[in-house]
Scaffold this active site. Sequence first.
Site, PDB file in Angstrom:
ATOM      1  N   THR A 118       0.028   3.586  -2.243  1.00 42.73           N
ATOM      2  CA  THR A 118      -1.128   3.917  -1.679  1.00 42.73           C
ATOM      3  C   THR A 118      -1.278   5.553  -1.203  1.00 42.73           C
ATOM      4  OG1 THR A 118      -1.942   1.870  -1.437  1.00 42.73           O
ATOM      5  CG2 THR A 118      -3.257   3.316  -0.312  1.00 42.73           C
ATOM      6  N   GLU A 147      -1.957  -0.075  -6.585  1.00 48.82           N
ATOM      7  CA  GLU A 147      -1.967  -1.342  -6.768  1.00 48.82           C
ATOM      8  C   GLU A 147      -3.102  -2.118  -5.730  1.00 48.82           C
ATOM      9  OE1 GLU A 147      -0.008  -3.209  -9.105  1.00 48.82           O
ATOM     10  OE2 GLU A 147      -1.163  -4.827  -8.051  1.00 48.82           O
ATOM     11  N   PHE A 148      -3.353  -3.350  -6.512  1.00 47.98           N
ATOM     12  CA  PHE A 148      -4.492  -4.047  -5.666  1.00 47.98           C
ATOM     13  C   PHE A 148      -4.036  -5.548  -5.435  1.00 47.98           C
ATOM     14  CE2 PHE A 148      -6.977  -0.746  -7.889  1.00 47.98           C
ATOM     15  CZ  PHE A 148      -7.785  -0.300  -6.730  1.00 47.98           C
ATOM     16  N   LYS A 203      -8.630   3.411  -4.240  1.00 47.35           N
ATOM     17  CA  LYS A 203      -7.878   2.481  -3.474  1.00 47.35           C
ATOM     18  C   LYS A 203      -8.144   2.329  -2.095  1.00 47.35           C
ATOM     19  CE  LYS A 203      -4.747  -0.141  -2.443  1.00 47.35           C
ATOM     20  NZ  LYS A 203      -4.414  -1.577  -2.337  1.00 47.35           N
ATOM     21  N   ASN A 207      -9.836  -0.854   0.116  1.00 45.61           N
ATOM     22  CA  ASN A 207      -9.459  -1.532   1.278  1.00 45.61           C
ATOM     23  C   ASN A 207     -10.458  -1.533   2.502  1.00 45.61           C
ATOM     24  OD1 ASN A 207      -7.375  -2.774   0.139  1.00 45.61           O
ATOM     25  ND2 ASN A 207      -5.774  -1.461   1.019  1.00 45.61           N
ATOM     26  N   GLY A 252     -12.406 -14.508  11.787  1.00 48.77           N
ATOM     27  CA  GLY A 252     -11.003 -14.820  12.664  1.00 48.77           C
ATOM     28  C   GLY A 252     -10.591 -13.971  13.783  1.00 48.77           C
ATOM     29  N   GLY A 256      -5.091  -7.624   9.826  1.00 52.03           N
ATOM     30  CA  GLY A 256      -3.830  -7.119  10.107  1.00 52.03           C
ATOM     31  C   GLY A 256      -3.224  -6.612   8.591  1.00 52.03           C
ATOM     32  N   CYS A 259      -1.292  -3.195   5.233  1.00 56.62           N
ATOM     33  CA  CYS A 259      -2.276  -2.267   4.290  1.00 56.62           C
ATOM     34  C   CYS A 259      -3.711  -1.754   5.066  1.00 56.62           C
ATOM     35  CB  CYS A 259      -2.801  -2.741   2.784  1.00 56.62           C
ATOM     36  SG  CYS A 259      -1.447  -2.891   1.846  1.00 56.62           S
ATOM     37  N   LYS A 262      -3.505   0.609   8.132  1.00 55.95           N
ATOM     38  CA  LYS A 262      -3.103   2.069   8.045  1.00 55.95           C
ATOM     39  C   LYS A 262      -4.031   2.891   6.828  1.00 55.95           C
ATOM     40  CE  LYS A 262       0.163   1.298   4.014  1.00 55.95           C
ATOM     41  NZ  LYS A 262      -0.387   2.134   3.046  1.00 55.95           N
TER      42      LYS A 262
HETATM   43  P1  NAD Z   1       7.922  -1.727   1.845  1.00 52.21           P
HETATM   44  O1  NAD Z   1       7.999  -1.182   3.169  1.00 52.21           O
HETATM   45  O2  NAD Z   1       7.902  -3.465   1.579  1.00 52.21           O
HETATM   46  O3  NAD Z   1       8.741  -1.313   0.751  1.00 52.21           O
HETATM   47  C1  NAD Z   1       9.144   0.155   0.459  1.00 52.21           C
HETATM   48  C2  NAD Z   1      10.403   0.145  -0.197  1.00 52.21           C
HETATM   49  O4  NAD Z   1      10.649   1.461  -0.508  1.00 52.21           O
HETATM   50  C3  NAD Z   1      11.648  -0.024   0.923  1.00 52.21           C
HETATM   51  O5  NAD Z   1      12.414  -1.070   0.465  1.00 52.21           O
HETATM   52  C4  NAD Z   1      12.449   1.044   1.174  1.00 52.21           C
HETATM   53  O6  NAD Z   1      13.580   1.203   1.535  1.00 52.21           O
HETATM   54  C5  NAD Z   1      11.996   1.857  -0.086  1.00 52.21           C
HETATM   55  N1  NAD Z   1      12.272   3.354  -0.070  1.00 52.21           N
HETATM   56  C6  NAD Z   1      11.545   4.266   0.876  1.00 52.21           C
HETATM   57  N2  NAD Z   1      11.993   5.425   0.449  1.00 52.21           N
HETATM   58  C7  NAD Z   1      12.871   5.332  -0.673  1.00 52.21           C
HETATM   59  C8  NAD Z   1      13.370   6.165  -1.442  1.00 52.21           C
HETATM   60  N3  NAD Z   1      13.458   7.529  -1.364  1.00 52.21           N
HETATM   61  N4  NAD Z   1      14.219   5.626  -2.558  1.00 52.21           N
HETATM   62  C9  NAD Z   1      14.218   4.340  -2.590  1.00 52.21           C
HETATM   63  N5  NAD Z   1      13.674   3.586  -2.017  1.00 52.21           N
HETATM   64  C10 NAD Z   1      12.957   4.046  -0.871  1.00 52.21           C
HETATM   65  O7  NAD Z   1       6.200  -1.452   1.182  1.00 52.21           O
HETATM   66  P2  NAD Z   1       5.283  -2.013   0.296  1.00 52.21           P
HETATM   67  O8  NAD Z   1       4.597  -3.037   1.332  1.00 52.21           O
HETATM   68  O9  NAD Z   1       5.732  -2.541  -0.784  1.00 52.21           O
HETATM   69  O10 NAD Z   1       4.357  -0.895  -0.105  1.00 52.21           O
HETATM   70  C11 NAD Z   1       4.460   0.148  -0.937  1.00 52.21           C
HETATM   71  C12 NAD Z   1       3.248   1.065  -1.114  1.00 52.21           C
HETATM   72  O11 NAD Z   1       2.349   0.093  -1.724  1.00 52.21           O
HETATM   73  C13 NAD Z   1       2.397   1.551   0.130  1.00 52.21           C
HETATM   74  O12 NAD Z   1       1.940   2.573  -0.188  1.00 52.21           O
HETATM   75  C14 NAD Z   1       1.297   0.346   0.359  1.00 52.21           C
HETATM   76  O13 NAD Z   1       0.242   0.774   0.985  1.00 52.21           O
HETATM   77  C15 NAD Z   1       1.220   0.165  -1.176  1.00 52.21           C
HETATM   78  N6  NAD Z   1       0.664  -1.124  -1.316  1.00 52.21           N
HETATM   79  C16 NAD Z   1       1.070  -2.215  -0.840  1.00 52.21           C
HETATM   80  C17 NAD Z   1       0.624  -3.526  -0.678  1.00 52.21           C
HETATM   81  C18 NAD Z   1       1.272  -4.899  -0.194  1.00 52.21           C
HETATM   82  O14 NAD Z   1       0.379  -5.947   0.011  1.00 52.21           O
HETATM   83  N7  NAD Z   1       2.267  -4.874   0.495  1.00 52.21           N
HETATM   84  C19 NAD Z   1      -0.552  -3.912  -1.723  1.00 52.21           C
HETATM   85  C20 NAD Z   1      -0.808  -2.762  -2.486  1.00 52.21           C
HETATM   86  C21 NAD Z   1      -0.438  -1.616  -2.327  1.00 52.21           C
END
Ligand code: NAD
Length: 429
Positions: A118, A147-148, A203, A207, A252, A256, A259, A262
């Site tokens: 995001t 991604e949703f 996106k 949210n 609730g 938290g 996503c 932030k």
């Molecule tokens: P996360 O923190 O679980 O994973 C991020 C990964 O990226 C980590 O394992 C980290 O080591 C790796 N990383 C960072 N820099 C790197 C680099 N230069 N090279 C290789 N690896 C690297 O994050 P997440 O929850 O998967 O979220 C990722 C993105 O997706 C964010 O922008 C988030 O807002 C978005 N998103 C998350 C969700 C969710 O439910 N978690 C849903 C939709 C969108």
Amino acid sequence: MIGAGYVGLVSAACFSEFGWKVTCIDKDPAKIDLLNKGHVPIYEPRLDELLERNLRMGRISFSTDLAKPVAEAELVFLAVGTPMRRGDGHADLSFVFQAVEDLAPHLKGFTVITTKSTVPVGTSREIEKRLRALRPDAEFAVCSNPEFLREGSAIYDFTHPDRVLVGCDDDRAREVMERLYKPLALRNAPVMFVSRESAELAKYAANAFLAMKISFINEVADLCEAVDADVQEVATAIGADGRIGNKFLHPGPGYGGSCFPKDVAALIRIAREARSPLSLIEQVQTVNSERKIAMAKRIEHAAGGSVAGKTVAVLGIAFKPDTDDIREAPSLIVVPMLQEKGAMVRGYDPHARENAEALLPGVVWCASALEAVEQADVVVVLTEWNEFRALSLESLRSRMRGDVLVDLRNVYEPQQASAAGFSYASIGR
Ligand code: NAD
């Protein structure tokens, strides 16, 4: 797929399940080592079986080295974290730009670079500018594909999306993205092509809207308590209206997770900087912060005005059920507040203990809900794990010293709790 976190791993697993050959890259060697040994570093239903099958079929592999995979790739996804930047609420893009620098030297042939992370409006353009400066010779296009998916039902969401959104200004890249998502399009998932800016903003707007719905029903729940209405009845009645919809109307302890907090903060910054502030969303952020503090006070109130010297059992630490993610979970505010007021906290969560231990010092960790309530004066349900729904309230009560049940997720029926001998407090009824 650069980034093997929640989104990167789930996306990589699902793309490989579609039949594509995927290399998932992370800079964290411990994570890659685990994955190569067939272990999954996060708890997400069905992810282990999907990864195991595709690893066995040779469709997915894991590495810390992106040189060869990027050179061979038609498409490189950026799925690294974009956490909240300290101080100003902006999205921290340092991981994204680091990944861009890391991959640039290895681009070979026409490559589509797509952000799954995001990212604020304008980031695709900025990535393009940086790549162009680093590799004036390279042939590439930059797309946005936010991604949703929801943690806890991530595989289902990825494979049954309400829509796939692609921000794309390049015909060749569009053909690649269409081909990638064909397995979903064939199953009638809408694949929408829009401008990159629209995709990036959509996106955040999605949210923010969902966060607004949660804050709305939380405030309505407070009003229900003041006027003797029942928020469950009100939510069902308004949710039946198709224009409103019945999802995200569960009151609730405040939203938290990794996503909403932030992304709400980042959207507020984006809007202010564009001189088009979103005052509604700014208020949502305030309502939600205050909500978590109000919940700690509610527990104190239910405990007779003070928790000093009392034992409080907290059931559920993760920010929602079916995940071990505790980022920005209400528990991280509520538990320390109770401890500051002199409570001894016993905690239980089916999957989040390992992540929570370091962040919640002083908590006595238990192996089950029944163990957690042993000799407790108060029990609080903070996350609605399914296993809590089936608990026998009589068994809970019989193990406790006190009789206070604070149900911050409305898991139980008030009559059921009273019949088991509890002094019961819930939300909005
Ligand atoms: P996360 O923190 O679980 O994973 C991020 C990964 O990226 C980590 O394992 C980290 O080591 C790796 N990383 C960072 N820099 C790197 C680099 N230069 N090279 C290789 N690896 C690297 O994050 P997440 O929850 O998967 O979220 C990722 C993105 O997706 C964010 O922008 C988030 O807002 C978005 N998103 C998350 C969700 C969710 O439910 N978690 C849903 C939709 C969108």
